[in-house]
Scaffold this motif. Structure first.
Motif, mmCIF file in Angstrom:
data_model
loop_
_atom_site.group_PDB
_atom_site.id
_atom_site.type_symbol
_atom_site.label_atom_id
_atom_site.label_comp_id
_atom_site.label_asym_id
_atom_site.label_seq_id
_atom_site.Cartn_x
_atom_site.Cartn_y
_atom_site.Cartn_z
ATOM 1 N N ASP A 111 0.712 -1.866 0.267
ATOM 2 C CA ASP A 111 -0.135 -0.164 -0.052
ATOM 3 C C ASP A 111 0.906 1.279 -0.009
ATOM 4 O O ASP A 111 0.126 2.232 -0.155
ATOM 5 N N GLN A 112 2.111 0.960 0.761
ATOM 6 C CA GLN A 112 3.000 2.370 0.926
ATOM 7 C C GLN A 112 3.188 2.774 -0.538
ATOM 8 O O GLN A 112 3.569 4.212 -1.189
ATOM 9 N N HIS A 113 2.767 1.891 -1.568
ATOM 10 C CA HIS A 113 3.365 2.381 -2.932
ATOM 11 C C HIS A 113 1.970 1.817 -4.519
ATOM 12 O O HIS A 113 2.086 2.836 -5.591
ATOM 13 N N SER A 114 1.002 2.052 -4.009
ATOM 14 C CA SER A 114 -0.410 2.771 -3.922
ATOM 15 C C SER A 114 -1.324 3.971 -3.859
ATOM 16 O O SER A 114 -1.628 4.697 -2.764
ATOM 17 N N ASP A 115 -2.280 3.899 -4.497
ATOM 18 C CA ASP A 115 -2.839 5.479 -4.220
ATOM 19 C C ASP A 115 -3.825 4.530 -4.158
ATOM 20 O O ASP A 115 -5.074 4.454 -4.989
ATOM 21 N N ASN A 116 -4.729 4.183 -2.689
ATOM 22 C CA ASN A 116 -6.410 4.087 -2.829
ATOM 23 C C ASN A 116 -6.611 4.982 -1.996
ATOM 24 O O ASN A 116 -6.015 4.966 -1.306
ATOM 25 N N LYS A 117 -8.175 4.397 -1.250
ATOM 26 C CA LYS A 117 -8.647 5.151 -0.424
ATOM 27 C C LYS A 117 -8.940 5.078 1.060
ATOM 28 O O LYS A 117 -8.666 5.278 1.436
ATOM 29 N N LYS A 130 -6.681 4.451 4.582
ATOM 30 C CA LYS A 130 -5.729 5.367 5.293
ATOM 31 C C LYS A 130 -5.307 5.048 6.515
ATOM 32 O O LYS A 130 -6.004 3.885 6.513
#
Length: 325
Positions: A235-241, A243
């Motif tokens: 997730d550190q390298h992805s743009d998702n919703k 948090k």
């Protein structure tokens, strides 16, 4: 909940001392929540069960942190058929495929004895209309309707969920049954990766009867249970919703522990140490916990899985015992 690799006596929560509740959802809540989640405190448990008789029973016997709703979930707001089968636990919203399933040893379970029209809503609608604060983990067992439940909860899953346990299928035992690949693809879109896939076989009817075999000991893979979890480093390298917070990390460590994903937990602990999100004492205790399971933990899990404690020890006494182990 049939995953056979559970660690029923986790202890990471005692080290991490979480402050925010673990929000657990069970869609198809017949027989109630698995007791392994009782180890996490505080917790909020919300179950959905379309059968009035079963839902009334669950509400009559629930604990203070449990809430049950007589609701069916899907991907639309609509009224659809519910197929009641000879085995109540096999009843569902998809019609059994008799021409295919009649060849298998468990065919009688799916014999339809009646059908009802029931109202279906979506998980997203329920979540938003009830102002629920979070959704950490969802277990789904709806006899083939799991993908539609997930489709109706994409917004909530993408924003809040750490994991999903879903029943998945590989062969057409029901009509219009979606297969595993579609569920896997949807979970990836929600930011959840496949971690565990446990499959179940079922033997052909005539062969198992002739050889006096148990139906699940032989035959073709028909269905399974899949565990999808969020990968924090990915997730550190992805743009998702979604948090990340320290409380979400703590909850994920707990999930890793109960599913015996010790390598994943150890990797996450290293990440939290590098980011200075846990103190040195917490890091050291967690590392010891996941490097080598204690003899006590091994003994307790062996006893839980091999000794019928539910027949030997009354439920009220079992609850007291668990507080001390």
């Amino acid at each position: 909940m049939s995953i056979n690799t559970l660690n029923n006596f986790p202890s990471s929560q005692r080290i991490l001392k979480p402050s925010s509740p673990f929000y657990l959802f069970d869609v198809g809540a017949r027989r109630g929540f698995h007791p392994v989640f009782n180890n996490f405190k505080p917790i909020v448990k919300i179950g959905f069960e379309p059968s009035k008789e079963e839902c009334d029973f669950l509400n009559l016997n629930k604990s203070s942190d449990e809430h049950y709703y007589q609701l069916a979930l899907g991907n639309n707001e609509e009224s659809i058929n519910f197929y009641n089968t000879r085995n109540p636990g096999s009843s569902g919203l998809l019609e059994p495929n008799e021409s295919y399933w009649s060849r298998f040893a468990e065919a009688d379970n799916l014999e339809v004895i009646s059908k009802d029209k029931i109202y279906v809503t979506t998980f997203d609608n329920f979540f938003n209309s009830n102002s629920i604060k979070d959704c950490d983990f969802i277990k789904i067992d709806t006899e083939g309707f799991d993908l539609m439940v997930l489709q109706g909860g994409v917004e909530t899953l993408s924003k809040h969920s750490l994991g999903v346990m879903s029943e998945v299928y590989f062969n057409p035992i029901r009509k219009n049954l979606p297969f595993f690949g579609k569920t896997h693809e949807l979970m990836e879109e929600c930011g959840l990766s496949l971690y565990i896939l446990e499959t179940f076989r079922n033997g052909r009817r005539k062969f198992t009867e002739h050889n006096n075999l148990k139906s699940f000991d032989t035959g073709q893979i028909v269905w399974g249970d899949a565990i999808f979890l969020r990968d924090p480093l990915k997730d550190q390298h992805s743009d998702n919703k979604f948090k990340w917070t320290i409380e979400k990390y703590k909850k994920l460590i707990f999930l890793y522990e109960i599913f015996n994903l010790n390598d994943c937990a150890y990797e996450l602990i290293d990440f939290l140490n590098q980011e200075k999100l846990l103190n040195s004492q917490e890091i050291n205790e967690l590392r010891k916990l996941f490097i080598k399971k204690s003899l006590k933990n091994k003994f307790l899990n062996f006893s839980y899985n091999n000794i019928p404690l539910n027949k030997i020890i009354p439920q009220s006494l079992r609850k007291i015992i668990r507080k001390f182990i």
